[in-house]
Design a protein around this motif. Structure first.
Motif, short mmCIF file in Angstrom:
data_model
loop_
_atom_site.label_atom_id
_atom_site.label_comp_id
_atom_site.label_asym_id
_atom_site.label_seq_id
_atom_site.Cartn_x
_atom_site.Cartn_y
_atom_site.Cartn_z
N SER B 134 0.81 -1.22 0.00
CA SER B 134 0.00 0.00 0.00
C SER B 134 0.84 1.27 0.00
O SER B 134 1.93 1.32 0.57
CB SER B 134 -0.95 0.00 1.20
N MET B 135 0.30 2.29 -0.66
CA MET B 135 1.01 3.57 -0.79
C MET B 135 0.64 4.52 0.35
O MET B 135 -0.49 4.98 0.45
CB MET B 135 0.66 4.22 -2.13
N GLY B 136 1.62 4.79 1.19
CA GLY B 136 1.47 5.81 2.21
C GLY B 136 2.49 6.90 1.94
O GLY B 136 3.06 6.97 0.83
N SER B 137 2.74 7.73 2.94
CA SER B 137 3.68 8.85 2.78
C SER B 137 5.07 8.39 2.34
O SER B 137 5.73 9.06 1.56
CB SER B 137 3.83 9.61 4.09
N VAL B 138 5.50 7.22 2.85
CA VAL B 138 6.86 6.76 2.54
C VAL B 138 7.00 6.40 1.07
O VAL B 138 7.97 6.78 0.42
CB VAL B 138 7.24 5.57 3.44
N VAL B 139 6.00 5.70 0.54
CA VAL B 139 6.04 5.34 -0.88
C VAL B 139 6.10 6.61 -1.73
O VAL B 139 6.92 6.73 -2.65
CB VAL B 139 4.83 4.46 -1.27
N GLU B 170 -3.27 5.88 6.60
CA GLU B 170 -2.73 7.24 6.52
C GLU B 170 -3.74 8.18 5.89
O GLU B 170 -3.41 9.31 5.51
CB GLU B 170 -1.39 7.24 5.76
N SER B 171 -4.96 7.69 5.73
CA SER B 171 -6.09 8.51 5.30
C SER B 171 -5.73 9.48 4.16
O SER B 171 -5.16 9.07 3.16
CB SER B 171 -6.65 9.25 6.51
N ALA B 172 -6.05 10.76 4.34
CA ALA B 172 -5.85 11.72 3.26
C ALA B 172 -4.37 11.87 2.88
O ALA B 172 -4.06 12.23 1.74
CB ALA B 172 -6.43 13.07 3.64
N PHE B 173 -3.48 11.61 3.82
CA PHE B 173 -2.06 11.68 3.47
C PHE B 173 -1.75 10.70 2.34
O PHE B 173 -0.97 11.00 1.43
CB PHE B 173 -1.18 11.35 4.68
N SER B 174 -2.34 9.50 2.41
CA SER B 174 -2.07 8.53 1.37
C SER B 174 -2.71 8.96 0.05
O SER B 174 -2.12 8.80 -1.01
CB SER B 174 -2.54 7.13 1.78
N LEU B 175 -3.89 9.57 0.14
CA LEU B 175 -4.54 10.07 -1.09
C LEU B 175 -3.65 11.09 -1.79
O LEU B 175 -3.47 11.07 -3.00
CB LEU B 175 -5.90 10.70 -0.75
N MET B 176 -3.06 11.98 -1.00
CA MET B 176 -2.27 13.05 -1.59
C MET B 176 -0.97 12.55 -2.22
O MET B 176 -0.35 13.26 -3.00
CB MET B 176 -1.97 14.13 -0.55
N GLN B 177 -0.58 11.31 -1.91
CA GLN B 177 0.61 10.77 -2.57
C GLN B 177 0.36 10.56 -4.06
O GLN B 177 1.29 10.57 -4.86
CB GLN B 177 1.05 9.44 -1.92
N MET B 178 -0.90 10.38 -4.42
CA MET B 178 -1.24 10.27 -5.85
C MET B 178 -0.90 11.58 -6.55
O MET B 178 -0.30 11.60 -7.62
CB MET B 178 -2.74 9.99 -6.03
N ALA B 179 -1.30 12.68 -5.92
CA ALA B 179 -1.03 14.00 -6.49
C ALA B 179 0.47 14.28 -6.48
O ALA B 179 1.04 14.77 -7.46
CB ALA B 179 -1.78 15.07 -5.69
N LYS B 180 1.10 13.93 -5.36
CA LYS B 180 2.53 14.20 -5.19
C LYS B 180 3.37 13.48 -6.25
O LYS B 180 4.19 14.10 -6.93
CB LYS B 180 2.94 13.75 -3.79
#
Lengths: 328, 295
Positions: B134-139, B170-180
């Motif tokens: 799964s993609m969280g902040s670290v990924v 990581e809730s919205a943090f993980s979502l924002m990794q898509m944008a990042k």
């Protein structure tokens, strides 16, 4: 009027008010004092309920059947709105609407998810769940806006991108990914407002911008509380718990630094005074557009990418001392 | 009449010549049920010798396949953090601690730089064994830094995806990794560095809907499940069975979303071909040629 579960005390007061008004209409007894008293009571009760909403209650509010949707805001905020249809590849998605409009003297490209206002329209709009062609239409409009130096305003309100068979065939994932990529480099300003539900990739697909705002009673996260409950708790019964755990409210999002600002709603939610809500949204868009337009396009893009690059929280450990693999 | 009569006495093998049969010596293919030894499987790059089913493998194995064992690991120091104090049936921190004890990778993605037949390449490879890849902040951060590294060192980038999607804890943090990740990839494109996205089984959710679909080339391993929504969710939505082969790599190439499907055995050669073509170097010989000295 539609009352949510947690608004029960309000519903009772409104019932009382209606009864008294009926008596008053008879013209025999003067009830104006009683009415005033009740109205005051309603106001206080509403304030009390609304000053302490839980995550789940905000989710319910964001889905309130009387909540204003994208086309209402467009109608109230802009003039000369001309809806533009179709992605030029496959179809016109009814779950995302968009077009050119005027905000005072400024032309804008405005778009957003659209939910239906009654049973028939809800189906027609696919409950605000877009297919790939919706995201591709949005991108087409944004690229056109870029060509003519027109700023983009996105209104977000979706329970998610449509998880259907045909959506997969036509590349739902590719459509969303492409939008993220292109929006990151769009030369014109992009303003995003979460006006209802901000569910996952379906919301983000038109949600990458220079500034992102949330109305007070909305939510924005990676999954709906219901689906989160079903996956992590393996049951549909933990949606309230999931809503709390996900920290999906506007306050949390602001605290995390993932959005820029919260826009106040009238007490009781946007649906209690949609016109007032639209008015404050209008002045907000005006103000923000002006600030963004003062920037050079390249600076704006650099700042936009930097803003998203900073999102995320993690630890950096000293590999020689504490190998994460051997932690504890 | 030796059918019913034991002619020889008991076991003939001497104890000292007995062979140890290690645990997990055999691998049964989940597709064709063929038995093969792990050694055979390893030599075959974890593809079933009979039906060529591609068994899921981790980042380390991909690095070895691509770089022949010579590479530098990058950004291993970045590890996950329980940002939200997220608790479902278990707390996120407990989940992390449990997996750190078991796993030799520090998160769902690992980054390495090395050379494919002398051509430099930065590779990010995901590990499904780490919370479903799964993609969280670290990924997001590791991909972001791998992109910076590629730009600094002028290397192409390969991301090998294998993920169930965003990390809910990581809730919205993980979502924002898509944008990042998507936003950062635009920088790679601006520097005219090629990005190859290899999708392996499975690649779904927020990973597919961001960097995995954004390759200059989108390629996949045979049979890999690739999609936005998972098959179960789609089935529940449309309330009918899904056609056979739906959301496989072969399905996606028919629908026009992949450039080609690559067998794991051909991966290195294919990457070599692509890197050669993207860098516009004619041949191995030319690459090895010393620059002509001015005389």
């Amino acid at each position: 009027m539609v009352f949510l579960e947690f608004e029960k005390p309000l519903e009772l007061l409104y019932e009382q008010l209606d009864k008294i008004k009926e008596v008053g209409d008879g013209g025999v007894i003067d009830v104006s004092d009683k009415i005033k008293e009740l109205e005051k009571k309603i106001q206080n009760t509403r304030k009390e309920i609304y000053s302490n909403l839980t995550g789940w209650q905000k989710v319910q509010l964001s889905r309130h059947p009387e909540r204003p949707y994208t086309l209402f805001y467009i109608d109230q905020i802009f003039t000369r709105f001309t809806e533009l249809h179709g992605d030029r590849c496959f179809a016109d998605d009814k779950a995302i609407v968009g077009g050119l409009a005027k905000l005072g003297s400024q032309t804008v490209m405005v778009m957003g998810h659209q939910k239906g206002i009654n049973t028939k329209m809800r189906q027609y709009r696919n409950f605000g769940m877009a297919n790939p062609e919706g995201y591709r239409k949005a991108l087409r409009l944004m690229k056109m806006a870029e060509r003519f130096n027109i700023p983009v305003v996105c209104l977000i309100d979706t329970p998610g991108a449509y998880p259907g068979l045909e959506a997969e065939e036509r590349g739902q994932a590719e459509a969303i990914a492409r939008n993220l990529f292109e929006m990151a480099q769009l030369k014109v300003p992009i303003l995003c407002y979460i006006i209802g539900e901000g569910a996952s990739g379906g919301a983000l697909g038109i949600g990458l911008g220079d500034r992102v705002f949330m109305l007070e009673n909305t939510w924005y996260t990676v999954i709906s509380p219901e689906s989160c409950s079903s996956i992590l708790w393996r049951s549909w019964d933990y949606k309230e718990t999931a809503a709390e755990a996900l920290k999906l409210t506007a306050e949390h999002m602001l605290e995390f630094g993932l959005i820029d600002e919260i826009i106040k709603e009238p007490v009781g939610g946007a649906h209690t005074d949609p016109e007032k809500m639209a008015k404050s949204l209008k002045s907000h868009i005006k103000k923000e557009l002006q600030t963004l337009q003062e920037m050079q396009p390249d600076d704006r893009i650099t700042a936009r990418i930097e803003k998203y690059s900073k999102m995320g929280d993690f630890e950096e450990v000293d590999l020689n001392e504490k190998k994460p693999a051997k932690k504890k | 009449m030796s059918w019913f009569k034991r002619l020889k006495d008991g076991i003939q093998t001497a104890t000292k010549s007995k062979k140890e049969a290690p645990d997990g010596l055999w691998h049964k293919c989940e597709k064709c049920s063929e038995l093969s030894t792990h050694k055979e499987l390893d030599e075959n790059l974890y593809c079933c010798p009979k039906c060529d089913h591609h068994v899921r493998i981790g980042s380390e194995k991909y690095f070895n396949i691509i770089f022949d064992g010579k590479y530098t690991r990058l950004f291993d120091e970045i590890v996950s953090k329980d940002i939200l104090n997220f608790v479902d049936l278990k707390s996120y921190q407990d989940r992390l601690d449990a997996i750190y004890l078991k796993s030799d990778v520090s998160d769902a993605i690992s980054v390495a730089s090395g050379k494919v037949n002398k051509k430099p390449l930065t590779v990010c490879a995901m590990d499904f064994t780490f919370i479903g890849g799964s993609m969280g902040s670290v990924v997001g951060e590791k991909i972001s830094r791998a992109i910076d590294y590629s730009i600094e060192n002028k290397t192409p980038l390969l991301i090998i995806s294998k993920s169930g999607g965003a990390r809910m804890m990581e809730s919205a943090f993980s979502l924002m990794q898509m944008a990042k990740t998507s936003a950062k990839l635009t920088l790679l494109a601006k520097h005219k560095l090629p990005f190859i996205s290899l999708m392996t089984d499975p690649t779904t959710g927020g990973v597919t809907a961001s960097f995995a679909m954004l390759g200059d080339l989108n390629i996949a391993e045979p049979g890999a499940l690739i999609g936005f929504a998972g098959p179960r969710v789609i089935k529940e939505t449309i309330k009918r069975d899904l056609p056979e082969g739906f959301q496989t790599a072969e399905f996606l190439i028919e629908k026009g979303f992949l450039d080609f499907i690559v067998n794991r055995k051909d991966l290195k050669q294919k990457l070599d071909d692509l890197l050669t073509m993207f860098t516009n170097v004619e041949s191995e010989a030319e690459l090895n040629e010393e620059p002509a000295s001015a005389s």
